[in-house]
Design a protein around this motif. Structure first.
Motif, short mmCIF file in Angstrom:
data_model
loop_
_atom_site.label_atom_id
_atom_site.label_comp_id
_atom_site.label_asym_id
_atom_site.label_seq_id
_atom_site.Cartn_x
_atom_site.Cartn_y
_atom_site.Cartn_z
N THR A 190 -16.57 2.54 -20.23
CA THR A 190 -15.58 3.09 -21.15
C THR A 190 -16.28 4.01 -22.14
O THR A 190 -17.43 3.77 -22.51
CB THR A 190 -14.88 1.96 -21.93
OG1 THR A 190 -15.88 1.06 -22.42
CG2 THR A 190 -13.92 1.20 -21.04
N PRO A 275 -10.93 9.33 -30.84
CA PRO A 275 -9.86 8.74 -30.04
C PRO A 275 -10.15 7.27 -29.76
O PRO A 275 -11.27 6.81 -29.99
CB PRO A 275 -9.96 9.53 -28.74
CG PRO A 275 -11.42 9.80 -28.59
CD PRO A 275 -12.01 9.88 -29.99
N VAL A 276 -9.16 6.56 -29.29
CA VAL A 276 -9.40 5.22 -28.75
C VAL A 276 -10.09 5.40 -27.40
O VAL A 276 -9.79 6.33 -26.66
CB VAL A 276 -8.07 4.46 -28.57
CG1 VAL A 276 -8.32 3.09 -27.95
CG2 VAL A 276 -7.36 4.32 -29.90
N PHE A 277 -11.03 4.50 -27.11
CA PHE A 277 -11.82 4.67 -25.88
C PHE A 277 -10.96 4.48 -24.62
O PHE A 277 -9.95 3.81 -24.63
CB PHE A 277 -12.99 3.70 -25.87
CG PHE A 277 -12.59 2.24 -25.76
CD1 PHE A 277 -12.52 1.61 -24.52
CD2 PHE A 277 -12.28 1.50 -26.89
CE1 PHE A 277 -12.15 0.29 -24.41
CE2 PHE A 277 -11.91 0.17 -26.79
CZ PHE A 277 -11.84 -0.43 -25.55
N ASN A 323 -19.45 6.70 -27.75
CA ASN A 323 -19.36 5.23 -27.73
C ASN A 323 -19.16 4.80 -26.29
O ASN A 323 -18.27 5.30 -25.61
CB ASN A 323 -18.20 4.77 -28.59
CG ASN A 323 -18.44 5.09 -30.05
OD1 ASN A 323 -19.08 4.33 -30.77
ND2 ASN A 323 -17.95 6.24 -30.51
N SER A 325 -19.38 1.55 -23.30
CA SER A 325 -19.52 0.14 -22.94
C SER A 325 -19.13 -0.06 -21.48
O SER A 325 -18.75 0.88 -20.78
CB SER A 325 -18.67 -0.74 -23.87
OG SER A 325 -19.05 -2.09 -23.70
N ARG A 433 -25.30 -0.30 -41.04
CA ARG A 433 -25.29 0.74 -40.04
C ARG A 433 -26.58 1.53 -40.12
O ARG A 433 -27.15 1.69 -41.18
CB ARG A 433 -24.14 1.70 -40.27
CG ARG A 433 -22.84 1.16 -39.78
CD ARG A 433 -21.71 1.92 -40.42
NE ARG A 433 -20.47 1.24 -40.11
CZ ARG A 433 -19.74 1.52 -39.04
NH1 ARG A 433 -20.12 2.44 -38.21
NH2 ARG A 433 -18.64 0.85 -38.81
N LYS A 445 -20.61 -2.28 -28.31
CA LYS A 445 -20.77 -1.05 -27.53
C LYS A 445 -22.02 -0.34 -28.01
O LYS A 445 -22.55 -0.68 -29.07
CB LYS A 445 -19.57 -0.15 -27.75
CG LYS A 445 -19.42 0.28 -29.22
CD LYS A 445 -18.12 1.00 -29.51
CE LYS A 445 -18.06 1.65 -30.86
NZ LYS A 445 -18.12 0.77 -32.03
#
Ligand code: ADP
Ligand code: MG
Length: 698
Positions: A190, A275-277, A323, A325, A433, A445
């Motif tokens: 993803t 965006p959302v993955f 990002n 995963s 972070r 992730k």
């Protein structure tokens, strides 16, 4: 009436809901199987899908269709055909067949092929990718496709990505079966790419040849205020920018792109959209579309959207955070530490695999983000350094340390208690972070942060997937055939050995410091500073072995891609050099001359009134301008000569190095004097808008 967001969302996408609605049940099932399990698609299914797709598209106002693909230009390509098919009596019907859906044949001789295809072999094929949904854009049904040559070699960015996803799925499933997760049949990577961009006024843009031709400013002095106050980061959105973002969101939502987060970035005029993955393949397609829509919507709002990695020197550049995963078809994120200790061993094994993959193939990851634009960011004090390292946070370091420090192999229970006490603690404390790490573990992730803002996110994911697939394959080989009661011990041993061998890649400190550069060198990590430094790695034996083994690239595909990357680099610098020469010769130097003339006139008219009027300051300014004029002219001549020389170098590798070492340096040298001169010249005489005007008056 205005549509509600749920009505709007995906309204221009031939998505699952539409397919379910429009397709006969058996056809829907067969298509789903192809999408979910990578099975081959039968012809009758394609025919039925084509009919439904056309019907739906026409209902939504589409008159044309196109195979939408991603050639090696880094952009997307489309060639539109109408659905019109003439019938008797001068009438026409709207027609679209399964054959047209699954296969296209664009004359493709003008796309970069890196020597894969001579111009006379113009044939290229596009093939439908059913795993990425078709959509309507500007009245055209767009069908995501892969693009290959007559011989079946990939000429695009999608084909190898799909291959790498399959490779990773295969190896992950194999390993999971060894671990006892036998219900898993496929694994998907993803991706959620965070996209940075600049917005500037269209009127300003039009006045700058450098922005028009190269996407970045080649000259320009810093304004009195830059980003030092960090007052733009997450700052309030100006109404005009907010209106743009609102419009952008809506356009993306219509295309089923899950735009989620938007905010101002560090630099003035810089913003970000996350965006959302989604599944890697879809996420890559959607990121390409996002970049395109960003530009289009900007135009409607009187803006230009700059996606270049470094539009303004001295001010933060733009990147993309990839990002990434891995999830199973049973819904498990394999990089989620989880709360149940029983799951930790699997998590730790996959975490270890990524660590090893990144250490072993750090050079390839570096190549995957190389390019003339990104060279301005990587290694500068803002983006992750060119050195690839991994941040996993203190807590996970402790977990791994505790595994390493067991001199004899501990009982499962003891080790699990490490997981039980430490991991939930980790989950809570993960808010610290590390913004300087190029490859950071964040909650569940990894975030690969070295990507450039303008480039496709495909290549970094191809490398990442393939490298991890390779390590998983090795792990499976080591664990295969182990007796069930010995498996846990053996896995912990494997984790320990692997971490010991690869822990040099783990670095939780500040990646922006000179100390880190020294330490990384002592650790034996790669520091490939520039694109010409990095590119040869792609066609190295190690790289070829990896990609060929997993069926991701053939040897000729690798060679041709390396060629294209070199060509891109050389062409980019060549265009930049010519643009700079043009701007200096035709615009900047004349403006220096014009101002000097004005000063001369002013001095002489003062003197004509009264010889005693002091004109020393004017003369001093005139002197500086004249000296700079001479110096710029000389440096410009050198730039011209060296660019000519560069053009005569036959070997592309040598040529790239020359552009980097000589031509780029010439450009920097002349820029320095130009910028010093620019601040002496009144804005109304300058032939183009200044940084100040572009960045602070939007
Ligand atoms: P952070 O603030 O730590 O960067 P966010 O939750 O805001 O984390 O996520 C940032 C990006 O990461 C988003 O695009 C999000 O969709 C993506 N992301 C979250 N989980 C995953 C995952 N499992 N795989 C890929 N991307 C993910
Ligand atoms: Mg982030």
């Amino acid at each position: 009436m205005k549509k509600s967001i749920p009505e709007l969302y995906g309204s221009l996408v031939f998505n699952d809901a539409v397919m379910r609605d429009k397709l006969p049940k058996d056809i829907y099932k067969a298509l789903r199987k192809t999408i979910d399990n990578n099975t081959h698609l039968e012809k009758d299914v394609a025919n039925a899908v084509a009919i439904a797709m056309k019907e739906w598209a026409v209902e939504h106002g589409a008159t044309h269709f196109t195979h939408w693909f991603q050639p090696m230009t880094g952009f997307t390509a489309e060639k539109h055909d109408s659905f019109i098919s003439p019938i008797d009596e001068g009438k026409a019907m709207m027609d679209f067949s399964g054959k047209e859906l699954i296969k296209g044949e664009p004359d493709a001789s003008s796309f970069p092929s890196g020597g894969l295809r001579a111009t006379f072999e113009a044939r290229g094929y596009t093939a439908w990718d059913p795993t990425s949904p078709a959509f309507i854009k500007d009245g055209t049904l767009c069908i995501p496709t892969a693009f290959c040559s007559y011989e079946g070699e990939a000429l695009d960015k999608k084909t190898p990505l799909l291959r790498s996803m399959e490779a990773l799925s295969k190896e992950a499933v194999k390993l999971l079966h060894i671990l006892g997760d036998t219900d898993v049949t496929s694994v998907k990577t993803t991706v959620g790419p965070e996209q940075e961009y600049f917005l500037i006024d269209k009127e300003d843009f039009k006045k700058r040849k450098d922005l028009i031709f190269t996407g970045r400013t080649l000259i320009g002095a810093m304004p009195p205020k830059g980003q030092e106050l960090d007052d733009h980061y997450f700052g309030m959105l100006k109404p005009r920018v907010a209106a743009y973002m609102h419009d952008l969101d809506e356009e993306l939502w219509k295309l089923g792109i899950p735009a989620k987060t938007k905010h101002n970035e560090v630099a003035p005029c810089q913003h970000e959209l996350a965006p959302v993955f989604e599944t890697s393949n879809v996420a890559v397609d959607h990121n390409q579309l996002t970049m395109e829509i960003m530009k289009k919507v900007a135009d409607r709002h009187g803006y230009v959207c700059l996606l270049h990695e470094k539009p303004f020197a001295g001010i933060n550049g733009s990147g993309k955070h990839n990002n990434w995963s891995i999830s199973t078809n049973t819904g498990v994120n394999l990089l989620d530490p989880g709360k149940k200790p029983a799951e930790n061993i699997r998590f730790l094994l996959f975490l270890t695999a990524v660590i090893k993959a990144v250490d072993e193939y750090a050079d390839l990851l570096r190549v995957s983000v190389a390019g003339a634009g990104n060279d301005h960011r990587l290694g500068a004090n803002e983006a992750p350094p060119a050195i690839i390292s991994i941040f996993i946070g203190d807590e996970l370091v402790k977990v791994l340390d505790s595994i390493i420090n067991k001199s004899s192999f501990a009982s499962e229970k003891e080790l699990m208690s490490i997981g039980a006490t430490v991991l939930p603690h980790f989950v809570k404390d993960t808010t610290d972070r590390n913004r300087t790490s190029p490859f950071a573990f964040t909650v569940n992730k990894f975030e690969f942060r070295s990507l450039g803002s303008s480039a496709s996110v495909s290549t970094p994911n191809i490398v990442l997937n393939t490298a991890v697939a390779d390590v998983l394959a090795e792990f499976s080989e080591k664990l295969e055939g182990t007796e069930p009661d010995e498996l846990t011990d053996k896995i912990y041993n494997l984790i320990r050995d692997t971490i010991l061998a690869h822990k040099r890649i783990i670095f939780n400190g500040n990646g922006y410091t000179d100390e880190w550069v020294k330490e990384a060198e002592a650790r034996g990590l790669y520091n490939l500073r520039s694109t010409p430094d990095a590119l040869p790695v792609f066609k190295s034996d190690k790289s070829k072995k990896l990609f060929i083994k997993h069926g991701v690239f053939s040897e000729t595909e690798i060679d041709s891609r390396t060629e294209i990357l070199f060509e891109n680099y050389v062409k980019t610098l060549h265009i930049e050099s010519l643009t700079l020469q043009d701007m200096l010769q035709k615009e900047f130097l004349p403006s220096v001359m014009k101002y000097s003339d004005q000063i001369c006139e002013s001095i002489s008219s003062k003197k004509s009134i009264n010889k005693e009027i002091p004109t020393g300051a004017s003369e001093k300014l005139l002197n500086i301008l004249s000296l700079n004029y001479e110096q710029i002219s000389e440096l410009l001549e050198k730039l011209y000569d060296d660019t000519e020389k560069a053009g005569e170098i036959a070997d592309i590798n040598e040529q790239a190095v020359f552009y980097h070492d000589v031509v780029k340096k010439d450009m920097d040298d002349v820029r320095k004097v130009v910028d010093q001169t620019e601040i002496l010249i009144p804005d109304e005489i300058l032939p183009y808008p200044t940084y100040e005007k572009m960045l602070f008056y939007v």
